[in-house]
Motif scaffolding. Structure first.
Motif, PDB file in Angstrom:
ATOM      1  N   LEU A   1      -9.040   4.040 -14.964  1.00 27.97           N
ATOM      2  CA  LEU A   1      -7.812   4.531 -15.675  1.00 27.97           C
ATOM      3  C   LEU A   1      -7.831   6.295 -15.787  1.00 27.97           C
ATOM      4  CD1 LEU A   1      -7.165   1.626 -18.114  1.00 27.97           C
ATOM      5  CD2 LEU A   1      -5.842   2.172 -16.031  1.00 27.97           C
ATOM      6  N   ILE A   2      -9.238   6.527 -16.073  1.00 27.38           N
ATOM      7  CA  ILE A   2      -9.055   7.827 -16.062  1.00 27.38           C
ATOM      8  C   ILE A   2      -9.014   8.484 -14.628  1.00 27.38           C
ATOM      9  CG2 ILE A   2     -10.735   9.937 -16.704  1.00 27.38           C
ATOM     10  CD1 ILE A   2     -11.576   8.079 -19.158  1.00 27.38           C
ATOM     11  N   ALA A   3      -9.876   7.842 -13.782  1.00 27.52           N
ATOM     12  CA  ALA A   3      -9.827   8.535 -12.440  1.00 27.52           C
ATOM     13  C   ALA A   3      -8.471   8.447 -11.619  1.00 27.52           C
ATOM     14  CB  ALA A   3     -10.627   7.658 -11.540  1.00 27.52           C
ATOM     15  N   VAL A   4      -7.650   7.560 -11.899  1.00 27.42           N
ATOM     16  CA  VAL A   4      -6.320   7.164 -11.101  1.00 27.42           C
ATOM     17  C   VAL A   4      -5.168   8.158 -11.692  1.00 27.42           C
ATOM     18  CG1 VAL A   4      -7.057   5.262 -10.052  1.00 27.42           C
ATOM     19  CG2 VAL A   4      -5.580   5.090 -12.310  1.00 27.42           C
ATOM     20  N   PHE A   5      -5.366   8.492 -13.251  1.00 24.85           N
ATOM     21  CA  PHE A   5      -4.274   9.358 -13.886  1.00 24.85           C
ATOM     22  C   PHE A   5      -3.776  10.517 -13.204  1.00 24.85           C
ATOM     23  CE2 PHE A   5      -2.777  12.183 -17.263  1.00 24.85           C
ATOM     24  CZ  PHE A   5      -1.872  11.084 -17.890  1.00 24.85           C
ATOM     25  N   PRO A   6      -4.393  11.161 -12.441  1.00 28.21           N
ATOM     26  CA  PRO A   6      -4.091  12.299 -11.632  1.00 28.21           C
ATOM     27  C   PRO A   6      -2.858  11.428 -10.604  1.00 28.21           C
ATOM     28  CG  PRO A   6      -6.142  12.677 -11.745  1.00 28.21           C
ATOM     29  CD  PRO A   6      -6.108  11.391 -12.029  1.00 28.21           C
TER      30      PRO A   6
ATOM     31  N   PRO B   1       0.703  -1.094   0.064  1.00 29.94           N
ATOM     32  CA  PRO B   1       0.029   0.105   0.082  1.00 29.94           C
ATOM     33  C   PRO B   1       0.914   1.377  -0.124  1.00 29.94           C
ATOM     34  CG  PRO B   1      -0.175  -1.038   2.289  1.00 29.94           C
ATOM     35  CD  PRO B   1       0.539  -1.864   1.257  1.00 29.94           C
ATOM     36  N   GLU B   2       2.155   1.322   0.720  1.00 33.32           N
ATOM     37  CA  GLU B   2       2.949   2.335   0.654  1.00 33.32           C
ATOM     38  C   GLU B   2       3.317   2.983  -0.793  1.00 33.32           C
ATOM     39  OE1 GLU B   2       4.025  -0.652   1.766  1.00 33.32           O
ATOM     40  OE2 GLU B   2       3.178  -0.416   3.823  1.00 33.32           O
ATOM     41  N   PHE B   3       3.349   2.058  -1.736  1.00 29.45           N
ATOM     42  CA  PHE B   3       3.562   2.477  -3.053  1.00 29.45           C
ATOM     43  C   PHE B   3       2.457   3.586  -3.670  1.00 29.45           C
ATOM     44  CE2 PHE B   3       2.761   1.587  -7.640  1.00 29.45           C
ATOM     45  CZ  PHE B   3       3.908   2.025  -8.173  1.00 29.45           C
ATOM     46  N   TYR B   4       1.155   3.050  -3.334  1.00 28.23           N
ATOM     47  CA  TYR B   4       0.099   3.766  -3.857  1.00 28.23           C
ATOM     48  C   TYR B   4      -0.349   4.991  -2.966  1.00 28.23           C
ATOM     49  CZ  TYR B   4      -0.768  -0.268  -6.485  1.00 28.23           C
ATOM     50  OH  TYR B   4      -0.833  -1.408  -7.404  1.00 28.23           O
TER      51      TYR B   4
END
Length: 120
Positions: free
Chosen positions: A74-79, A25-28
Motif C-alpha cells: 500500500l505504501i509502494a502504490v501510493f504514488p 489492466p488499462e485502469f492501472y
C-alpha cells in the motif's frame, strides 16, 4: 467473530483486487506515474502480489507476514493514487474529487492490515 469477518473481507478484497489487474489492466496503466518504466510488467507484479498476499492471510502461520506485506504494498502504490488525482485534475475530470477521497483510504487500508500484524 468480528475479527474473522474483517479478515475474510480483507482476503476477498486483495484477491479480487489482484485479479482486477488482469481483467482491467488499462485502469492501472493510467494510474502509473510516467517516470516508472515497464507498466505492463509492474501491473502483473502488483496483481500477482495482491493475490499471493490475500492467500497468505488465510493460514495463521503466514498471516502476520502477509499483513506486513500488504502494508508495504500500500505504501509502494501510493504514488499511483496521487498520479490518478493529478491526471483527473489536469484533464478537468469531474471524478477529481473522488480521487481525492481515495487518498485517505490508503491510511484506512493500512490500519486494516495492521490489525493482523500480530498473530492472535
Amino acid at each position: 467473530m468480528f475479527r474473522i469477518i474483517l479478515l475474510s473481507l480483507m482476503i476477498l478484497f486483495y484477491i479480487a483486487a489482484g485479479f482486477a489487474h488482469f481483467l482491467i489492466p488499462e485502469f492501472y496503466y493510467k494510474m502509473m506515474p510516467s517516470y516508472l518504466p515497464f507498466h505492463y510488467e509492474l501491473n502483473i507484479i502488483a496483481g500477482v502480489t495482491e493475490i499471493i498476499l490475500g492467500l497468505l492471510l488465510i493460514p495463521k502461520a503466514t498471516r502476520t507476514k502477509a499483513a506486513w506485506g500488504i502494508i508495504l504494498l500500500l505504501i509502494a502504490v501510493f504514488p499511483a493514487n496521487i498520479q490518478m488525482s493529478m491526471n483527473a485534475y489536469n484533464s478537468n475530470d469531474p471524478k477529481f474529487i473522488l480521487t481525492l477521497f481515495r487518498l485517505p483510504f490508503q491510511i484506512l487500508f493500512i490500519a486494516w492490515a495492521w490489525l493482523f500484524t500480530k498473530n492472535k
